[in-house]
Scaffold this active site. Structure first.
Site, short mmCIF file in Angstrom:
data_model
loop_
_atom_site.label_atom_id
_atom_site.label_comp_id
_atom_site.label_asym_id
_atom_site.label_seq_id
_atom_site.Cartn_x
_atom_site.Cartn_y
_atom_site.Cartn_z
CB ALA A 61 -0.87 -0.01 1.24
N GLY A 100 0.60 -5.10 0.95
CA GLY A 100 -0.51 -5.19 0.00
C GLY A 100 -0.11 -5.84 -1.31
CD GLU A 103 -2.56 -7.63 2.68
OE1 GLU A 103 -2.24 -6.45 2.38
OE2 GLU A 103 -3.27 -7.90 3.66
CD GLU A 123 1.16 -5.61 5.59
OE1 GLU A 123 2.02 -6.44 5.95
OE2 GLU A 123 0.53 -5.71 4.53
#
Ligand SMILES: CC(C)(COP(=O)(O)OP(=O)(O)OC[C@H]1O[C@@H](n2cnc3c(N)ncnc32)[C@H](O)[C@@H]1OP(=O)(O)O)[C@@H](O)C(=O)NCCC(=O)NCCSC(=O)C[C@@H](O)CCCCCCCCCCCCC(=O)O
Length: 719
Positions: A61, A100, A103, A123
């Site tokens: 992210a 992310g 992910e 994270e």
């Protein structure tokens, strides 16, 4: 952004495009949503490959977006749409797939990685958890124990380990996108349900309850008050015990708490601060991007005590040939043995061959004549260092960089001993030098930008977090630390015990309080330094060390403890008592309590109740105040430099961001008000007097830490 192209006839290729790491900004997410829809819509497309531009899949992210209102398509439904797609989707992973990024790959039906790729869910290091389904999909894919390890530590794994864990389906040395395209074509028409991770339950692991309990205990111990690791355990527990949809709900709930927490802000600040310090500047205006480092091929280390040995090991491990010089035969032999042992143990840990042949030993300082960079690491004594620098000036080849490993001596004075003072800089390593990540690179008024650039480049090559700082007594780290320790001693005089002070600091997040650290590193070191400064010397008339020295309050408590031969763990007694010399487990010591009682009585001091808040405010705010003075003096270029020094060199709890970030979080008006309060109560302690920069920042409306430099510039331009 994300580009869509049709390749090999029927493969929809989606390329993430957001240099430098293809972070998932709103535009990238929108691009992926649009491209996936198009791929699923176009009948010619039979399968899909997702890859990243410029050799990196995705760094996760976009962390910069977290500090403002989030916009653009959310990640979770986007990843869900990939997973439920009726056409096979393959992730072609190279470089990094983190957060992310991983992910997304876990939402794909297949994952193919280049052999040099690193994967992970880091994270937790940003105060978050993998909240785009990562905490729910990874345990389902690789099992709870392995997922717990990766998610609670944030550690990256190599492609080989990822393959072993079952995180990826294939590893290749070839062009990963080409391999993925071929692979995607080969799986067209195969059933996909078994490839949809969210539809699985976690593989069975025995004794799950016990595993979670043990991990939670371990995480709490290691986390020192950090909340994200605990939330990560809770999220994985949800994956192991709940259906996917409920697990996702738990993930969302936990993330909502973390996302807006001060700890997440602090950790994300640290992430960017660590990168910002590489963009150094000098008061002259010279900068990292305009100053070229000199080539360094051969290095030398002078003095093979504890520090010199660690420095030689660090240089050799980074691939530099090292001439290691020690003029005492016995010390040289011992050093040789110790260094070989360190290199062998390090190599074993990393699974490589020890680089013993990178180091040449010598008793003769003349042997450094051909070195491009020499690091002097002799005993911390100015006269001795002066002599070494005079010798180096005569011996070294023109253009050689001469560095001193000092923890606080005047680098400019040493520069004045040589022909080319512009080539002298300080390289302040932290003990043990082959382990500790921090390096203060100290430039004097005469150091050239080229010299600083060279030392910074070498620092980077040897894997250190290198911070450029100006020359002053104690540089940044030790200059601030002095005030922290001074307050701790004053608190003992006023009624505290070592364990009360340490407990307050440990609850704040330090691994060890100031007195425990002092016992560990040895009280005699500070004693010698204080004596060198003319402190810690008894008054000839009274025989006692005065409580006012050089016009300010001074606490001789530590000196008196040293006079008893109590040097900490190594003598079995210091601020605490130990069962045997060298033991690590300290217990409160009634002798110290009685000593403090007698000391107070002797000096007419009345013990009062001191609470944790006062300990924190006095120890931390006095140190922060000195940090503002350092900024005012131009010794550090910005608050990030100070914070990185504290996080990497002084064990400051990372989830508190560093001392200057902590001041920003507490609020500058509050820090100012408390310092004023304590200074009024202790007018003979100059370090409690709020400095001008702090006052000016408050007068300027207490801007956020990212804007302090602007206020500093304004103040400096008015001077
Ligand atoms: C990728 C790296 C390994 C590359 O290393 P390298 O050494 O090559 O390069 P640098 O580290 O120097 O980086 C170069 C440059 O790029 C910047 N950068 C790197 N990564 C990012 C990033 N992810 N975002 C932004 N910028 C990045 C870096 O700063 C450098 O630029 P600079 O100008 O500073 O020099 C390495 O970079 C690396 O390790 N990167 C970080 C990897 C990482 O940690 N990734 C995880 C990110 S967090 C994440 O992915 C979260 C996900 O799980 C998604 C979660 C969903 C979020 C949904 C939000 C829900 C909100 C809920 C709120 C509810 C509140 C309510 O209910 O009200």
């Amino acid at each position: 952004m994300a580009a869509f192209a049709r390749v090999s006839g029927s493969v929809g290729l989606i390329t993430l495009q957001n240099p430098p790491v293809n972070a998932l900004s709103a535009a990238v997410r929108q691009g992926i949503v649009d491209s996936v829809q198009r791929a699923l819509r176009e009948p010619e497309v039979k399968c899909v490959v997702i890859c990243g531009q410029n050799g990196i899949f995705c760094g996760g992210a976009d962390i910069r977006e977290f500090s403002g209102p989030m916009s653009g398509p959310p990640l979770i439904p986007m990843i869900h749409s990939i997973e439920v797609a009726a056409k096979p989707v393959v992730a072609a992973i190279e470089g990094s797939a983190l957060g992310g990024g991983l992910e997304i790959a876990l939402g794909c039906h297949y994952r193919i990685a280049h052999s040099k790729t690193r994967l992970g869910l880091p994270e937790v290091t940003l105060g978050l958890l993998p909240a785009a389904g990562g905490s729910q999909r990874l345990p389902r894919l690789i099992g709870v124990p392995a997922a717990l390890d990766l998610i609670t530590t944030g550690r990256h794994v190599t492609a080989a380990e990822a393959l072993q864990l079952g995180m990826v389906d294939q590893v290749t040395d070839r062009n990963v996108t080409d391999v993925a395209v071929k692979f995607a074509l080969s799986v067209v028409g195969k059933p996909l349900d078994a490839r949809r991770i969210s539809m699985h339950s976690c593989p069975h692991s025995p004794d799950l309850d016990e595993l979670f309990e043990r991990t939670m205990q371990h995480v709490r111990q290691r986390a020192r008050g950090a909340i994200a690791p605990v939330a990560c355990v809770q999220a994985v527990r949800a994956a192991a015990t709940l259906p996917y949809a409920q697990g996702m709900e738990k993930e969302r709930e936990l993330m909502a708490t973390l996302f807006t927490s001060g700890q997440a802000r602090a950790l994300q600040y640290c992430f960017f601060a660590q990168r910002a310090i590489g963009r150094w500047s000098m008061p002259s205006g010279a900068r990292w991007d305009t100053s070229k480092p000199r080539p360094v091929h051969k290095t030398a280390v002078i003095g093979l005590g504890t520090m010199g040995r660690g420095i030689a090991v660090t240089l050799a491990q980074a691939g530099f040939p090292v001439i290691a010089v020690e003029n005492h035969e016995k010390q040289l032999m011992e050093a040789k043995q110790a260094i070989s042992g360190m290199l062998e143990r390090g190599a074993k840990r990393r699974g490589v061959t020890p680089v013993l042949n990178k180091i040449t030993y010598s008793r003769d300082i003349q042997s450094v004549a051909n070195a491009d960079l020499v690091i002097e690491a002799v005993f911390e004594d100015m006269a001795l260092k002066e002599k070494v620098f005079q010798q180096l000036s005569a011996i070294c080849k023109p253009g050689a960089l001469l560095c001193t490993n000092t923890s606080g001596l005047n680098v400019d004075h040493l520069a004045s001993q040589v022909r080319n003072p512009e080539l002298v800089v300080g390289m302040h390593f932290f003990a043990p030098a082959h382990v500790m990540k921090l390096l203060e690179v100290v430039y004097g008024p005469r150091s050239s930008p080229e010299a600083l650039a060279t030392a910074m480049a070498v620092g980077k090559k040897i894997g250190k977090v290198s911070v450029a700082v100006g020359n002053c007594q104690g540089f940044v780290g030790n200059r601030m630390l002095e005030h922290y320790m001074e307050q701790a001693l004053f608190l003992l005089e006023e009624g505290a015990t070592p364990e009360l002070v340490d407990q307050a600091l440990e609850e704040f997040g330090f691994a060890m309080g100031v007195f425990r650290v002092s016992d560990l590193s040895g009280l005699d070191i500070g004693w010698r330094i204080r004596k060198g400064k003319g402190l810690a010397v008894p008054d000839p008339t009274t025989g006692q060390t005065a409580r006012v020295q050089q016009g300010r309050r001074y606490s001789p408590v530590a000196d008196l403890i040293c006079e008893q031969g109590r040097f900490g763990q190594k003598t079995g007694q210091g601020w605490y008592q130990y069962n045997t010399p060298g033991s690590r487990v300290g217990k409160p010591d009634p002798w110290v309590h009685n000593f403090l009682k007698d000391y107070r009585a002797q000096h007419g001091l009345v013990a009062r109740r001191i609470d944790h808040q006062e300990v924190l405010e006095r120890c931390l705010y006095s140190m922060i105040n000195e940090g503002f003075r350092i900024l005012e003096d131009g010794i550090a270029a910005g608050p990030e430099d100070i914070d990185v020094i504290y996080v990497f060199g002084y064990n400051w709890p990372r989830h508190r961001g560093g001392p200057m970030f902590y001041a920003h979080m507490v609020g500058l008006p509050k820090v100012l008000e408390r310092l004023e309060h304590y200074h009024q109560a202790h007018p003979d302690v100059p370090s409690l007097q709020p400095c001008n920069l702090l006052r000016k920042l408050v007068a300027n409306g207490s801007p956020p830490i990212q804007k302090w430099k602007e206020v500093m510039k304004k103040i400096n331009s008015r001077l």
